[in-house]
Design a protein around this motif. Structure first.
Motif, PDB file in Angstrom:
ATOM      1  N   LEU A   8       0.808  -1.226   0.000  1.00  0.00           N
ATOM      2  CA  LEU A   8       0.000   0.000   0.000  1.00  0.00           C
ATOM      3  C   LEU A   8       0.841   1.276   0.000  1.00  0.00           C
ATOM      4  CD1 LEU A   8      -2.783   1.391   0.172  1.00  0.00           C
ATOM      5  CD2 LEU A   8      -2.634   1.165   2.673  1.00  0.00           C
ATOM      6  N   PRO A   9       1.874   1.414   0.860  1.00  0.00           N
ATOM      7  CA  PRO A   9       2.651   2.667   0.847  1.00  0.00           C
ATOM      8  C   PRO A   9       3.321   2.940  -0.494  1.00  0.00           C
ATOM      9  CG  PRO A   9       3.087   1.415   2.839  1.00  0.00           C
ATOM     10  CD  PRO A   9       2.322   0.516   1.927  1.00  0.00           C
ATOM     11  N   ILE A  10       3.794   1.879  -1.162  1.00  0.00           N
ATOM     12  CA  ILE A  10       4.436   2.059  -2.465  1.00  0.00           C
ATOM     13  C   ILE A  10       3.411   2.508  -3.497  1.00  0.00           C
ATOM     14  CG2 ILE A  10       5.697   0.887  -4.309  1.00  0.00           C
ATOM     15  CD1 ILE A  10       6.828  -0.979  -2.166  1.00  0.00           C
ATOM     16  N   ALA A  11       2.219   1.890  -3.463  1.00  0.00           N
ATOM     17  CA  ALA A  11       1.157   2.267  -4.395  1.00  0.00           C
ATOM     18  C   ALA A  11       0.712   3.706  -4.165  1.00  0.00           C
ATOM     19  CB  ALA A  11      -0.035   1.310  -4.240  1.00  0.00           C
ATOM     20  N   VAL A  12       0.589   4.085  -2.901  1.00  0.00           N
ATOM     21  CA  VAL A  12       0.196   5.465  -2.569  1.00  0.00           C
ATOM     22  C   VAL A  12       1.265   6.446  -3.048  1.00  0.00           C
ATOM     23  CG1 VAL A  12      -0.193   7.087  -0.670  1.00  0.00           C
ATOM     24  CG2 VAL A  12      -1.281   4.836  -0.631  1.00  0.00           C
ATOM     25  N   LEU A  13       2.529   6.088  -2.826  1.00  0.00           N
ATOM     26  CA  LEU A  13       3.635   6.953  -3.237  1.00  0.00           C
ATOM     27  C   LEU A  13       3.623   7.176  -4.747  1.00  0.00           C
ATOM     28  CD1 LEU A  13       6.278   8.447  -2.538  1.00  0.00           C
ATOM     29  CD2 LEU A  13       7.466   6.270  -2.835  1.00  0.00           C
ATOM     30  N   ILE A  14       3.452   6.098  -5.505  1.00  0.00           N
ATOM     31  CA  ILE A  14       3.415   6.221  -6.967  1.00  0.00           C
ATOM     32  C   ILE A  14       2.242   7.080  -7.407  1.00  0.00           C
ATOM     33  CG2 ILE A  14       3.117   4.927  -9.121  1.00  0.00           C
ATOM     34  CD1 ILE A  14       4.578   2.601  -7.766  1.00  0.00           C
ATOM     35  N   TYR A  15       1.107   6.880  -6.751  1.00  0.00           N
ATOM     36  CA  TYR A  15      -0.097   7.638  -7.137  1.00  0.00           C
ATOM     37  C   TYR A  15       0.079   9.130  -6.893  1.00  0.00           C
ATOM     38  CZ  TYR A  15      -4.730   9.702  -6.853  1.00  0.00           C
ATOM     39  OH  TYR A  15      -5.805  10.543  -7.013  1.00  0.00           O
ATOM     40  N   VAL A  16       0.506   9.520  -5.696  1.00  0.00           N
ATOM     41  CA  VAL A  16       0.581  10.946  -5.368  1.00  0.00           C
ATOM     42  C   VAL A  16       1.662  11.659  -6.164  1.00  0.00           C
ATOM     43  CG1 VAL A  16      -0.366  10.598  -3.052  1.00  0.00           C
ATOM     44  CG2 VAL A  16       2.115  10.590  -3.375  1.00  0.00           C
ATOM     45  N   MET A  17       2.648  10.898  -6.656  1.00  0.00           N
ATOM     46  CA  MET A  17       3.727  11.526  -7.416  1.00  0.00           C
ATOM     47  C   MET A  17       3.440  11.588  -8.916  1.00  0.00           C
ATOM     48  SD  MET A  17       7.368  10.599  -5.710  1.00  0.00           S
ATOM     49  CE  MET A  17       8.075  11.912  -6.687  1.00  0.00           C
ATOM     50  N   THR A  18       2.423  10.830  -9.366  1.00  0.00           N
ATOM     51  CA  THR A  18       2.139  10.797 -10.806  1.00  0.00           C
ATOM     52  C   THR A  18       0.754  11.305 -11.164  1.00  0.00           C
ATOM     53  OG1 THR A  18       1.403   8.480 -10.633  1.00  0.00           O
ATOM     54  CG2 THR A  18       3.716   8.865 -11.196  1.00  0.00           C
ATOM     55  N   LYS A  20      -2.455  14.022 -11.597  1.00  0.00           N
ATOM     56  CA  LYS A  20      -2.458  15.285 -12.345  1.00  0.00           C
ATOM     57  C   LYS A  20      -1.826  16.415 -11.544  1.00  0.00           C
ATOM     58  CE  LYS A  20      -5.389  18.094 -15.317  1.00  0.00           C
ATOM     59  NZ  LYS A  20      -6.746  18.304 -15.862  1.00  0.00           N
ATOM     60  N   ARG A  21      -2.273  16.613 -10.321  1.00  0.00           N
ATOM     61  CA  ARG A  21      -1.650  17.606  -9.432  1.00  0.00           C
ATOM     62  C   ARG A  21      -0.739  16.855  -8.469  1.00  0.00           C
ATOM     63  NH1 ARG A  21      -5.969  22.319  -7.735  1.00  0.00           N
ATOM     64  NH2 ARG A  21      -6.274  23.177  -9.829  1.00  0.00           N
ATOM     65  N   SER A  22       0.420  16.475  -8.978  1.00  0.00           N
ATOM     66  CA  SER A  22       1.322  15.609  -8.211  1.00  0.00           C
ATOM     67  C   SER A  22       1.904  16.330  -7.006  1.00  0.00           C
ATOM     68  CB  SER A  22       2.446  15.117  -9.113  1.00  0.00           C
ATOM     69  OG  SER A  22       3.177  16.210  -9.634  1.00  0.00           O
ATOM     70  N   GLN A 501       9.410  18.886 -10.576  1.00  0.00           N
ATOM     71  CA  GLN A 501       9.364  18.122 -11.828  1.00  0.00           C
ATOM     72  C   GLN A 501       9.584  16.626 -11.601  1.00  0.00           C
ATOM     73  OE1 GLN A 501       8.660  19.366 -14.963  1.00  0.00           O
ATOM     74  NE2 GLN A 501       8.159  21.220 -13.836  1.00  0.00           N
ATOM     75  N   GLU A 502       9.687  16.205 -10.343  1.00  0.00           N
ATOM     76  CA  GLU A 502       9.963  14.800 -10.066  1.00  0.00           C
ATOM     77  C   GLU A 502       8.877  13.882 -10.620  1.00  0.00           C
ATOM     78  OE1 GLU A 502      11.732  17.235  -6.656  1.00  0.00           O
ATOM     79  OE2 GLU A 502       9.826  17.165  -7.753  1.00  0.00           O
ATOM     80  N   GLY A 503       7.609  14.270 -10.417  1.00  0.00           N
ATOM     81  CA  GLY A 503       6.503  13.456 -10.907  1.00  0.00           C
ATOM     82  C   GLY A 503       6.494  13.347 -12.417  1.00  0.00           C
ATOM     83  N   VAL A 504       6.806  14.450 -13.108  1.00  0.00           N
ATOM     84  CA  VAL A 504       6.856  14.450 -14.572  1.00  0.00           C
ATOM     85  C   VAL A 504       7.929  13.493 -15.062  1.00  0.00           C
ATOM     86  CG1 VAL A 504       7.328  15.861 -16.621  1.00  0.00           C
ATOM     87  CG2 VAL A 504       5.995  16.823 -14.737  1.00  0.00           C
ATOM     88  N   VAL A 505       9.091  13.574 -14.462  1.00  0.00           N
ATOM     89  CA  VAL A 505      10.205  12.700 -14.851  1.00  0.00           C
ATOM     90  C   VAL A 505       9.862  11.239 -14.580  1.00  0.00           C
ATOM     91  CG1 VAL A 505      12.609  12.088 -14.366  1.00  0.00           C
ATOM     92  CG2 VAL A 505      11.931  14.493 -14.510  1.00  0.00           C
TER      93      VAL A 505
END
Length: 528
Positions: A8-18, A20-22, A501-505
């Motif tokens: 769950l924490p990994i999935a949440v991390l990926i979601y919040v960083m990718t 639309k409003r990361s 720009q971390e989420g974009v990258v």
């Protein structure tokens, strides 16, 4: 349920960083760490004292990547403020005006060599400013350097992910060389595809097709020597392979070998002797950097043993916090944190921060004619740029320490064993993904191998696969995961001065990661 909560924490991390409003990484990583902390206490019910000691350990462990990043950024800023970066960019343009040639020399061959010398994400952080100086877009440069840096990462920092990362698994010298060879073999196959994908972020297909011969000559000039050396050593494939490839790539570009004919007619003027001296001074810090790294890391030279000597010279009892000690080689240790088995250490002279980066900067002051006001500006700018990344890295290290806590009940163990039970005989196809997952949240191929090599070895024994093949796939996965590793993304973005720009990258590097994983997975089915 345990698997769902573990991932769950990994999935949440990926979601919040990718999304639309990361979320920026200095918010998302600490948030994920807090989530893991809560789950570790409430769901997995581990000893609160040990959990809190692990948090302290993780926070202190962040000093390693933070100091490395500070040193790399210090050198980068010194090169920029002194004008050396501009001279290097101009001299690289003089080798060839072809943008594809410049991208392969600076974005592929040079970081390949630097990965073998320093690792820890510094090659991409060093190469990225040079490419921006050549006129390329900063965000696209970030993506390209991260993708390109995946291939040599297994043998980074003089083979640290191999000799140290696999140290938790009992391997004979012959077995670790077998892992080395098989890992390099998979990387060589991936190198035929992955650099092309990286170049596509920078130039069009037409330019790639027109310069395809040069691209593959440059790729193979690094990959083949690295593959050959991996049969005999796991410390120098990237370093020597990159050095050979860099020289050959520059030589081929100079003579327009395999480059589009449209650039062949452009004549490069012969530089006057004074300009040659300026170029030599500009390149000197990097040459010194490589020399210092080699001298301090070769195991048969005495310097390495001196710099890592841990025998304490001073010990202080800090009560419930633990016992703090310092060795003559400035190895800092904090043992028995909160009375538990958790302990932290930091090799101040061996971690690539003070040596080589700070040393190289000090040696470069007279060489690059840096005055005191410029040096003060460099120091201030370097420190200011690390405020956000320091929080990010601290969150990442606390998260990874908590994720590996609990032995059989650790979230990483639960994830690994659940995936193995689901995939069964197809595990070799998915084994690299586990390595990539470790590199994603740990930010290091070495840490990923430390975290998952034991699990991979256990899975190989249980399912009856050749263990060296499975460990090789773990090593490949850990290396390819570097392109999406949060700390590596933060390092390059910070050095280039990009904001949020971390989420974009991360979103852009996922596609080449999937391609790499498919290549590694198919190779795994053949190997195992």
């Amino acid at each position: 349920m345990d698997f769902f909560l573990a991932i769950l924490p990994i999935a949440v991390l990926i979601y919040v960083m990718t999304k639309k409003r990361s979320w920026p990484s200095h918010i998302s990583l600490p948030f994920a760490a807090v989530l893991v902390y809560f789950l570790t206490l409430v769901r997995f019910r581990l000893d609160p004292n040990l959990v809190n000691a692990t948090v302290v350990n993780g926070a202190l462990s962040a000093l390693t990547p933070i100091s490395i990043l500070w040193g790399a950024l210090l050198l980068s800023q010194t090169m920029r403020r002194s004008g050396a970066e501009r001279i290097i960019s101009e001299s690289l343009k003089g080798v060839s005006p072809n943008p594809v040639a410049q991208l392969m020399i600076v974005g592929w061959a040079f970081p390949f060599m630097m990965e073998g010398a320093s690792g820890f994400g510094t090659p991409a952080a060093i190469a990225a400013p040079l490419l921006v100086g050549l006129g390329f877009d900063a965000v696209r440069v970030t993506i390209l350097t991260l993708i390109m840096n995946a291939v040599p990462a297994t043998f980074g920092a003089v083979g640290t992910p191999m000799w140290f990362g696999l140290s938790q698994v009992p391997l004979s010298p012959a077995e670790i060389l077998s892992v080395s060879w098989k890992t390099a073999l998979v990387h060589t196959v991936a190198a035929l595809v992955v650099p092309i994908i990286a170049l596509r972020f920078m130039v069009g297909w037409v330019e790639i097709r027109q310069n395809l011969i040069f691209i593959y000559l440059s790729v193979l000039s690094c990959a083949l020597p690295s593959l050959f050396l991996s049969r005999f050593t796991y410390e120098f494939p990237s370093l020597i392979g990159g050095a050979v490839g860099l020289c050959l790539s520059a030589l081929m570009a100079k003579h327009q070998a395999g480059l589009a004919r449209t650039h062949a007619a452009k004549e490069v003027e012969v530089d006057p002797p004074s300009q040659h001296r300026d170029q030599l001074r500009a390149f000197a810090p990097y040459l010194i950097l490589i020399a210092v790294l080699i001298v301090t890391r070769l195991p048969f030279l005495p310097l390495r043993a001196w710099l890592t000597a841990e025998s304490p010279r001073l010990a202080l009892d800090w009560g419930t916090l633990g016992t703090f000690s310092v060795s003559a080689a400035l190895v800092l240790r904090l043992d028995s944190i909160f009375g538990t088995s958790s302990g932290w250490s930091y090799q101040a002279l061996f971690v690539p921060a003070l040596i080589p980066f700070v040393v190289v900067v000090l040696l470069s002051i007279p060489l690059l004619r840096i005055d005191l006001p410029t040096l003060k500006t460099v120091l201030a700018d370097t420190t200011n740029r690390l405020r956000g990344p320091s929080i990010t890295l601290m969150g990442a290290l606390i998260m990874v320490q908590l994720m590996t806590l609990g032995e059989d009940r650790a979230p990483t163990t639960i994830i690994g064993r659940t995936l193995a039970s689901i995939t069964g005989g197809s595990w070799p196809f998915f084994a690299p993904v586990l390595g990539a997952l470790g590199a994603f949240f740990a930010g290091s191929a070495t840490v990923s191998n430390l975290t998952f090599a034991g699990i991979q070895d256990s899975i190989a024994r249980t399912l009856g696969f050749d263990r060296t093949s499975i460990l090789a796939l773990q090593s490949v996965g850990a290396a390819m995961g570097n392109m999406v590793a949060i700390s590596n993304i933060v390092a390059v973005v910070s050095i280039l001065g990009l904001q949020n720009q971390e989420g974009v990258v991360l979103k852009r590097t996922v596609i080449p990661l999937v391609v790499y994983a498919l290549i590694a997975g198919v190779s795994g089915l053949i190997l195992a």
